[in-house]
Design a protein around this motif. Structure first.
Motif, mmCIF file in Angstrom:
data_model
loop_
_atom_site.group_PDB
_atom_site.id
_atom_site.type_symbol
_atom_site.label_atom_id
_atom_site.label_comp_id
_atom_site.label_asym_id
_atom_site.label_seq_id
_atom_site.Cartn_x
_atom_site.Cartn_y
_atom_site.Cartn_z
ATOM 1 N N HIS A 1 0.845 -1.207 0.000
ATOM 2 C CA HIS A 1 0.000 0.000 0.000
ATOM 3 C C HIS A 1 0.881 1.259 0.000
ATOM 4 O O HIS A 1 0.657 2.190 -0.777
ATOM 5 N N GLU A 2 1.911 1.263 0.854
ATOM 6 C CA GLU A 2 2.798 2.438 0.932
ATOM 7 C C GLU A 2 3.574 2.632 -0.376
ATOM 8 O O GLU A 2 3.745 3.755 -0.847
ATOM 9 N N HIS B 1 1.588 4.460 -2.808
ATOM 10 C CA HIS B 1 1.612 5.927 -2.677
ATOM 11 C C HIS B 1 2.809 6.526 -3.424
ATOM 12 O O HIS B 1 2.684 7.572 -4.062
ATOM 13 N N GLU C 1 -5.759 7.261 -1.111
ATOM 14 C CA GLU C 1 -5.820 6.028 -0.317
ATOM 15 C C GLU C 1 -6.414 4.904 -1.156
ATOM 16 O O GLU C 1 -5.905 3.786 -1.158
HETATM 17 ZN ZN LIG Z 1 -2.221 5.230 2.645
#
Ligand SMILES: [Zn+2]
Length: 343
Positions: A220-221, A224, A275
């Motif tokens: 997930h990071e 980003h 997100e």
């Molecule tokens: Zn996030």
């Protein structure tokens, strides 16, 4: 055509009630018994037309003529007649009052974000590095302290990280993992634009029995960073500042206020979307690697429980967690991860 009005001779305080004669592209005015002024209509310099106000014309020799009727339109301004009509129309006035703020909103919330997305591709790599390193320096100085986890645990986490990186074919040169203790962030992980990912002791402890969940958080990071989200935020703040300065000209006092709050609102709206994008990145990669999307749902669920217990035990430092737990999209994101299917 005759137009009655007032004539003001050059460098004189007198004025004369006159009839101006407009004929064959010329204007002719006789005044004060035997004086007269004449020129072609083209050589008159006309004041900017304002609805409801007679438009003054100045002769090349300096005399000024003001028609009595505000409705009189100079031939050179006939094109403006339709605009002037609109300017007097009540429906138009109210629509303008309504449309102007709507257009400003569209500019700030649609044009600026898409400009920012476009701008991101032109931000040089060196600038991204500087931005990331400077942010990290500030965060580290203020909110992070060395990890208190035993070295074996830290090694385990780095192993999961290395595997995750290799699995999605990303280079160890671009990406770097650091483990820190943080009172401020609690159980958390975040990504900096230059590829540095930080995970806190608290989050590792919360997910320690489920390495798959930790992998999901890492992905997930990385999502980003790959989506250039922080650069997009910065570019958006930049584009937003320019747009607002452009709209409001020199109103500096109000300006600063609006820029601050405007970007704050936009930033919040933006990060929700980000997100979801980062979730999508993680879920897609997990599916591709043959892992369950439930790993990510599990990580999110634990963050949620953790934030709820921490909120009830410590009131003072709950800002970040409060954000997480009051964030309506967290439940949606958990549900999305649980039911995720690659399309
Ligand atoms: Zn996030």
């Amino acid at each position: 055509m005759r137009v009655c009005g007032q004539l003001y001779p050059f460098s004189s305080s007198a004025s004369y009630e006159v009839d101006a004669l407009l004929d064959n592209g010329q204007i002719h005015i006789s005044y004060d018994l035997n004086r007269a002024v004449r020129c072609s209509l083209d050589s008159l310099s006309l004041a900017t037309p304002i609805p409801g106000v007679a438009t003054q014309a100045t002769f090349p020799s300096g005399e000024r003529f003001v028609p009595h009727s505000a409705d009189f339109v100079w031939p050179a301004h006939t094109k403006r007649k339709s605009i002037a009509k609109l300017e007097r129309h009540y429906v138009m006035i109210f629509s303008a009052l309504l449309l102007t703020p709507l257009l400003i909103c569209a500019l700030l919330f649609k044009v600026v974000p898409s400009t920012a997305v476009w701008l991101v591709d032109y931000v040089p790599e060196s600038m991204v590095d500087t931005m990331g390193q400077q942010s990290m320096y500030l965060i580290e100085e203020n909110f992070l302290s060395p990890s208190e986890l035993p070295p074996e645990t830290q090694n385990q986490i780095h192993l999961i990280w290395d595997e995750a990186l290799a699995a999605v074919a990303l280079s160890k040169e671009r990406y770097q993992l650091d483990i820190y203790a943080s009172e401020h962030f609690g159980a958390n992980a975040f990504a900096l634009p230059h590829g540095q990912i930080v995970i806190t002791d608290d989050l590792i402890e919360a997910l320690q029995d489920n390495p798959n969940a930790i992998r999901a958080v890492f992905l997930h990071e990385i999502g980003h960073v790959e989506g250039k989200h922080s650069i997009r935020l910065a570019a958006q703040a930049f584009a937003g500042t320019i747009a607002i300065s452009f709209i409001f000209g020199d109103m500096e006092g109000i300006l600063e206020l609006i820029i601050g709050s405007g970007n704050l609102i936009m930033g919040a709206q933006f990060s929700q979307k980000m997100e979801w994008e980062a979730d999508e990145f993680a879920l897609q990669r997990l599916a591709r690697l043959g892992h369950s999307s439930a790993d990510f749902a599990d990580a999110l669920k634990r963050l949620k429980t953790l934030s709820e217990t921490r909120k009830s035990t410590s009131e003072k430092d709950a800002t970040w967690l409060e954000y997480l737990s009051t964030h309506p999209s967290l439940d949606e994101r958990i549900k999305h991860a649980q039911t995720y299917q690659v399309n």
